[in-house]
Design a protein around this motif. Sequence first.
Motif, PDB file in Angstrom:
ATOM      1  N   THR A 175       0.832  -1.210   0.000  1.00 25.37           N
ATOM      2  CA  THR A 175       0.000   0.000   0.000  1.00 25.37           C
ATOM      3  C   THR A 175       0.862   1.254   0.000  1.00 25.37           C
ATOM      4  OG1 THR A 175      -1.744  -1.176   1.200  1.00 25.37           O
ATOM      5  CG2 THR A 175      -1.890   1.211   1.145  1.00 25.37           C
ATOM      6  N   VAL A 176       1.949   1.252   0.777  1.00 23.20           N
ATOM      7  CA  VAL A 176       2.864   2.399   0.767  1.00 23.20           C
ATOM      8  C   VAL A 176       3.432   2.608  -0.627  1.00 23.20           C
ATOM      9  CG1 VAL A 176       5.084   3.271   1.606  1.00 23.20           C
ATOM     10  CG2 VAL A 176       3.494   2.201   3.203  1.00 23.20           C
ATOM     11  N   VAL A 177       3.834   1.515  -1.288  1.00 23.58           N
ATOM     12  CA  VAL A 177       4.400   1.618  -2.637  1.00 23.58           C
ATOM     13  C   VAL A 177       3.363   2.148  -3.619  1.00 23.58           C
ATOM     14  CG1 VAL A 177       5.375   0.325  -4.574  1.00 23.58           C
ATOM     15  CG2 VAL A 177       6.095  -0.205  -2.242  1.00 23.58           C
ATOM     16  N   GLN A 178       2.145   1.638  -3.552  1.00 23.43           N
ATOM     17  CA  GLN A 178       1.144   2.074  -4.526  1.00 23.43           C
ATOM     18  C   GLN A 178       0.741   3.533  -4.322  1.00 23.43           C
ATOM     19  OE1 GLN A 178      -1.690  -1.028  -3.443  1.00 23.43           O
ATOM     20  NE2 GLN A 178      -3.212   0.487  -2.893  1.00 23.43           N
ATOM     21  N   LEU A 179       0.693   3.983  -3.074  1.00 23.95           N
ATOM     22  CA  LEU A 179       0.374   5.386  -2.811  1.00 23.95           C
ATOM     23  C   LEU A 179       1.502   6.301  -3.298  1.00 23.95           C
ATOM     24  CD1 LEU A 179      -1.153   5.080   0.775  1.00 23.95           C
ATOM     25  CD2 LEU A 179      -2.390   5.590  -1.340  1.00 23.95           C
TER      26      LEU A 179
END
Length: 303
Positions: free
Chosen positions: A186-190
């Motif tokens: 999720t951190v990467v996609q954001l």
Amino acid sequence: MSFLSRYKFSLSSQELVLMLITMVWGGTFLAVHHAMTVSGPFFFVGLRFATAALLLALVARKSLRGLTLAECRAGAAIGVAISGGYGLQTWGMQTIESSQSAFITALYVPLVPLLQWLFLRRMPGVMAWVGIVLAFSGLMLLAGPKSGSLSFSAGETATLLSTLAIAGEIILISASAGKVDVKRVTVVQLAAASLFSFMLMVPNGEAVPASSPYLWYSALGLGAASALIQVTMNWAQRSVSPTRATVIYAGEPVWAGIVGRVAGERLPGVALLGGALIVAGVLISELKLKKRAKRPSPAERQS
């Protein structure tokens, strides 16, 4: 035996959380619509997701040490889809109302099972299809909350195109669910969504807007909401199918319409009927056909 007694209504904790998140999601449309008075669309989307990535990275900083290449790839692909979906949607809100944007955006509902069938080879169940047909019919009534029909202006066209990216986001999340760490991906996609959105400022001819309290407050608030929404989607869709998740998300325009009405936007009767059909679609999609017990043959009864 009555018709309803043949069905089993079940609601898992993951599905309940998705419904609550959908309420939050629907309420963000009005805030984004107002933010377009102080910022360009792609800068705002980039700032929003940069805030979300930073907040989540602070919470999940220990988990990030185990980040893998597979999680980077999955997160980057989902992030590009998020940027395209939210970017086009926000661009459209420069000229159309928040409730109208929410209603048109929700047209991705019938796209997910088709893409799921095409790319993941997962055939939706009968009740899911019935729910989707009802939701799609309601969305057709809701798509033009003032006129009752779609008139394809530039803002509406951009919003329609955003539905393809949003449908792709849901499919990509489902494809990687259970294979990656939820917090890390999720951190990467954001972060990827933020970076790609800032890059799109160039072809759109955007400049960095003047700093204002509303710009920063809305970016912080929506950034926190985005982080919560994305983590919840990644977590819940590990056990909730794309079709069931999508029909739950169909309640988003209903909540956006309620918030818009409180803010002064008025929906005609045909739009209220569309909202009722969407709710019916959500409920019916949660019904499961009970398998009838096999009756013993005469020989088996005699033995």
